[in-house]
Motif scaffolding. Sequence first.
Motif, short mmCIF file in Angstrom:
data_model
loop_
_atom_site.label_atom_id
_atom_site.label_comp_id
_atom_site.label_asym_id
_atom_site.label_seq_id
_atom_site.Cartn_x
_atom_site.Cartn_y
_atom_site.Cartn_z
N HIS A 175 0.87 -1.33 -0.05
CA HIS A 175 -0.13 0.00 -0.09
C HIS A 175 0.91 1.24 -0.13
CE1 HIS A 175 -2.90 3.22 1.37
NE2 HIS A 175 -3.91 2.34 0.71
N ARG A 176 1.97 1.11 0.92
CA ARG A 176 2.87 2.31 0.82
C ARG A 176 3.39 2.53 -0.47
NH1 ARG A 176 6.29 6.11 3.36
NH2 ARG A 176 8.17 5.63 3.19
N ALA A 177 4.11 1.45 -1.13
CA ALA A 177 4.73 1.64 -2.29
C ALA A 177 3.66 2.17 -3.35
CB ALA A 177 5.09 0.01 -2.79
N GLY A 178 2.50 1.68 -3.60
CA GLY A 178 1.45 2.38 -4.25
C GLY A 178 1.36 3.69 -4.09
N ARG A 179 1.11 4.15 -2.69
CA ARG A 179 1.06 5.53 -2.45
C ARG A 179 2.21 6.37 -3.11
NH1 ARG A 179 -3.56 7.73 0.45
NH2 ARG A 179 -2.20 9.81 0.03
N ASP A 207 -4.07 -6.07 -5.18
CA ASP A 207 -5.23 -5.34 -4.35
C ASP A 207 -4.70 -4.15 -3.62
OD1 ASP A 207 -6.56 -8.65 -3.94
OD2 ASP A 207 -7.18 -7.02 -5.40
N ARG A 208 -3.71 -4.30 -2.79
CA ARG A 208 -3.23 -3.50 -1.88
C ARG A 208 -2.60 -2.11 -2.69
NH1 ARG A 208 -2.13 -7.86 0.76
NH2 ARG A 208 -2.61 -7.74 3.03
N ARG A 209 -2.07 -2.42 -3.76
CA ARG A 209 -1.54 -1.32 -4.89
C ARG A 209 -2.78 -0.59 -5.49
NH1 ARG A 209 3.83 -4.52 -7.24
NH2 ARG A 209 4.66 -5.22 -5.42
N THR A 210 -3.70 -1.34 -5.50
CA THR A 210 -4.92 -0.87 -6.18
C THR A 210 -5.70 0.00 -5.30
OG1 THR A 210 -5.13 -2.77 -7.80
CG2 THR A 210 -6.98 -1.29 -7.65
N ASP A 225 -12.77 7.62 -11.60
CA ASP A 225 -13.14 7.27 -13.04
C ASP A 225 -12.68 5.71 -13.21
OD1 ASP A 225 -13.49 6.95 -15.86
OD2 ASP A 225 -12.83 9.13 -16.11
N PRO A 226 -13.77 4.85 -13.24
CA PRO A 226 -13.17 3.37 -13.34
C PRO A 226 -12.63 3.19 -14.47
CG PRO A 226 -15.58 3.73 -12.61
CD PRO A 226 -15.10 5.03 -12.92
N GLU A 227 -12.94 3.67 -15.62
CA GLU A 227 -12.32 3.27 -16.90
C GLU A 227 -10.67 3.64 -16.94
OE1 GLU A 227 -14.22 5.35 -20.24
OE2 GLU A 227 -13.37 7.32 -19.72
N LEU A 228 -10.22 4.40 -15.93
CA LEU A 228 -8.81 4.63 -16.16
C LEU A 228 -8.13 3.32 -15.37
CD1 LEU A 228 -8.63 8.36 -15.06
CD2 LEU A 228 -7.95 7.18 -17.28
N LEU A 229 -8.88 2.30 -14.57
CA LEU A 229 -8.18 1.34 -14.02
C LEU A 229 -8.31 0.19 -14.91
CD1 LEU A 229 -6.74 -0.28 -11.53
CD2 LEU A 229 -9.17 -0.70 -10.77
N VAL A 230 -7.17 -0.45 -15.61
CA VAL A 230 -7.32 -1.28 -16.44
C VAL A 230 -6.27 -2.68 -15.91
CG1 VAL A 230 -6.26 -2.01 -18.76
CG2 VAL A 230 -7.21 0.17 -18.53
N ARG A 231 -7.06 -3.87 -16.12
CA ARG A 231 -6.33 -4.91 -15.54
C ARG A 231 -5.72 -5.89 -16.74
NH1 ARG A 231 -6.52 -5.97 -10.39
NH2 ARG A 231 -8.04 -4.76 -9.14
N VAL A 232 -4.54 -6.10 -16.53
CA VAL A 232 -3.62 -6.63 -17.59
C VAL A 232 -2.95 -7.92 -17.17
CG1 VAL A 232 -3.15 -4.33 -18.65
CG2 VAL A 232 -1.69 -5.28 -17.19
N ALA A 233 -2.50 -8.92 -18.20
CA ALA A 233 -1.90 -10.05 -17.80
C ALA A 233 -0.37 -9.33 -17.37
CB ALA A 233 -1.34 -10.61 -18.87
#
Lengths: 349, 349
Positions: A175-179, A207-210, A225-233
């Motif tokens: 979580h901290r790394a994502g922040r 999940d924590r990074r998201t 804006d949910p369309e800015l979150l994209v899940r990828v392989a």
Amino acid sequence: MVHHGGRTGAAGGAGLDDVARLAGVSLSTASRALNNHPQVAAATRERVLAAAAGLDYVVSPDASRLAGGSSRARVAVVVPHLSRWFFGRLLEGLEVGLRGDDPRGVDQLLFLVGDVAGRRAFFEDLPARRRVDAAVVVGFEVDEAEQRRLELLGVSIVSAGGPSEPFPSVTVDDHRAGRQAVDHLVHLGHRRIGMLATLDPADRGPDRRTQAYRTALVDAGVPDDPELLVRVAFGAPGGADGMSRLLGLRRPPTAVFAYSDEIAAGAVRTLRRAGLRVPEDVSVVGIDDHPIAELLDLTTVAQPVHEQGVVAGRMVRTLLAGGEPPPSRVLPTQLVLRGTTAPPREAAP
Amino acid sequence: MVHHGGRTGAAGGAGLDDVARLAGVSLSTASRALNNHPQVAAATRERVLAAAAGLDYVVSPDASRLAGGSSRARVAVVVPHLSRWFFGRLLEGLEVGLRGDDPRGVDQLLFLVGDVAGRRAFFEDLPARRRVDAAVVVGFEVDEAEQRRLELLGVSIVSAGGPSEPFPSVTVDDHRAGRQAVDHLVHLGHRRIGMLATLDPADRGPDRRTQAYRTALVDAGVPDDPELLVRVAFGAPGGADGMSRLLGLRRPPTAVFAYSDEIAAGAVRTLRRAGLRVPEDVSVVGIDDHPIAELLDLTTVAQPVHEQGVVAGRMVRTLLAGGEPPPSRVLPTQLVLRGTTAPPREAAP
């Protein structure tokens, strides 16, 4: 180590659960007592042994041999991948930590459990049949069923590079790394920030990074804006595809937070191929400080990967020596400023 | 497996060499016979067992247990690195090959022997103390002393991803791979071709790739210029440094053959930072088809890394099942044309 011969409580003989019930202890304690685990009080061990004897509970000859202390410690190392830099690098550190001052101290048994079948086979079956004294799970979260299975075996567990309460673990604060990554983009003035998150079910970190991505935007007063979150392989091709999807939006982002440097590298490729400049047109930040980050001059949040392995190895040695379970460690992450992040054009001076 | 209790022929009891001499066989055969190795004729085994009995040669209880076939096969996997993609990827394939149809078939013991001390410890000491039935050496050449040591242990050896006669091995033809890379540059019209070779003593491949570089130039009638051959540390930073040195020459090359894609990636970075265009100003070709090659659109010579692991794993299974030593395999390499090679400017149309 005790071999249960399959499920506990199976028909055809007393199970470990019968022993535990008679001795008035938990399954885990019963197993540890029968394994001569150092953290079981002598009186408890006596009670469990008496219960086992009374029920004709069979402890295998192998178990007795190991319990006698005549054998070298065997440590299972459980990893979902090896071709990813993170896992190989962590295992190099683990080797250093497990070896300590004694090059002949510990046998490492390698379990690659990349697919679901492999992981299920390991947790349901392998530890019971392949005698190990400790296990290190690397880079994934042990679920509840898996945890019960491991505790029944009475082996010491250490988790490295991934969130795995309640075992002693060494990891970073995802979580901290994502922040650190997203706050950096916010501080540069970005408001329209995309995220390339991962799909890989073996990585529970996303999940924590998201979450970090979302809370950073909330704290910055940026509307969701949910369309800015994209899940990828996972990996560069996934990042490249995800970046294409973000560029296809009616209002593309001015900055992108990638779950990892490999995903960020793919994103940078897509941007360059689309004729966009990084960071002038779009900023990109990743996590890891993978060797590719330096190569691509990628701004990232560095995590100490080798050190997580070293610390995990030392934790295992402490447990094998009969010491107190070591406290979990959270190692620091650090923003590394390189050339892929800058203020957005509209906010630039 | 037989435990020699230290050096053979040590004072205080008959050594394996005494047994071999009395039986009239080599040390290796004596060891294999005492290990119930399938490739020893029954008559020879009888003779060795009689000699051992006559000399009161001590075979350890563990050895007897294992020789009885009651134990799962244990395979030592010996690797110099794990954070490099090649080794991790090969081990993922090895796991598939060793597993075969049986997820519980084989225990893998991991030995990371990255430094000289680790390698020495493994070969001199570890296999004798940690009972293994077979060993896979990955990505390095076993020297003569190491080979004798392994043969004395009577274990089956398979070599993967590196040249290691006389063991059954699976590898690629490094000379051919080098020729594919350099001949491609020659065919494009390049005459001034540099090479970024590696220093790493664990990689014996460079010699064959360097030979390929030299013979390709000789065959093309290009005069030898030793300053065009630069030795660098393995990895992107090494490639970046080496490319700087080549650019510092009075007459820099128009094309560069890099020992590996990671080295090539570093070279491309240096060229771009120097304001040179790839491939318009300088062409670059690597070897591996590392994931970074696709990411950087790098022309390379692909080698099948995962498949080398799978084949090595199957070879081990054949040996453990008592089959004939499998013939060594050389898997094909293939030129992959991408965007970092083109004709030199003076030769372009």
